[in-house]
Write an enzyme that holds these catalytic residues in place. Structure first.
Site: not given
Length: 256
Positions: A134, A157
């Protein structure tokens, strides 16, 4: 009689040989014990003259503006930023080694740490072990050179929000702008293209119940996200090379 003599002798020594009795250091002035340092900073030493390389560890979840539950393993950005400032000011520290094993966390806190690392004048090398997921991705690429363990992974993501979300166009526009900040930073500080990074970010079917891609060590290098597959030994060797290279550059100039 003996008690009086001992007292007089101690008093005599106090006035005639003060240099042999070091003054007691107040408890609030003493250096913190190693255990306390480990609990507060996650490491046994702080920047000092003992080594010319400072090791910075970023582990667990990156804690930002909100305090996470006590059972969460966290890295507080208000602890990391002062350390980086201290390293930048300490002339005896010549390089920084960043050990990264994080699941991600607060986006703005992660970007703040990444910007601090990228703006340092001293050589920096990052090693991703376990995972750099992340918002850990921008931190991983922020250094001058990056390594990733062969078994490590990096999850890419889209930006996600928790808590109250107002369903208006302004909310989605804000998320899109924040996401562009992440994309812009990663593509600027690595060799991956914006098109490829967004393709990995929005890929469906790769992650269970989510959108994105889990990139393993060799693939991260192949995509241009990380510079090289390697561990602590390779990272230290390359950091020493960068330190020596920096010393050969004349003040205010560049090598040909």
């Amino acid at each position: 009689m003996n008690t009086r003599d001992n007292g007089n002798t101690a008093q005599f020594n106090h006035y005639t040989n003060q240099t042999e009795q070091p003054a007691a250091v107040p408890d609030d002035k003493k250096a913190p014990p190693p255990v306390e340092t480990i609990q507060q900073l996650g490491q046994t030493t702080v920047p000092s003259a003992e080594s010319n390389v400072f090791c910075l560890t970023i582990i667990g979840q990156i804690e930002g503006h909100l305090v996470l539950p006590p059972q969460n393993k966290t890295t507080k950005y208000e602890h990391i930023i002062p350390q980086l400032v201290a390293v930048e000011q300490n002339n005896k520290i010549e390089g920084v080694l960043i050990i990264l094993n994080t699941v991600g966390g607060d986006v703005e806190a992660g970007l703040a740490i990444a910007e601090m690392i990228a703006s340092m004048s001293k050589p920096t090398v990052t090693v991703v072990i376990g995972g750099g997921h992340s918002i850990g991705v921008p931190i991983a690429v922020a250094s001058d050179y990056s390594f990733i363990a062969e078994s490590a992974t990096m999850t890419i993501h889209p930006i996600r929000m928790s808590g109250l979300v107002i369903g208006v166009p302004q909310t989605f526009e804000y998320m899109e702008k924040m996401q562009e900040r992440v994309v812009r930073f990663v593509t600027k500080h690595s060799r991956i293209s914006e098109e490829k990074f967004k393709d990995l970010m929005f890929k469906t079917g790769e992650l269970n119940r989510d959108i994105g891609t889990a990139v393993e060590g060799e693939d991260a290098v192949k995509f241009g996200l990380i510079d090289e597959v390697g561990g602590i030994g390779a990272a230290m060797k390359h950091l020493e090379h960068l330190i020596k290279e920096r010393k050969t550059i004349p003040a205010g100039g560049f090598t040909q």
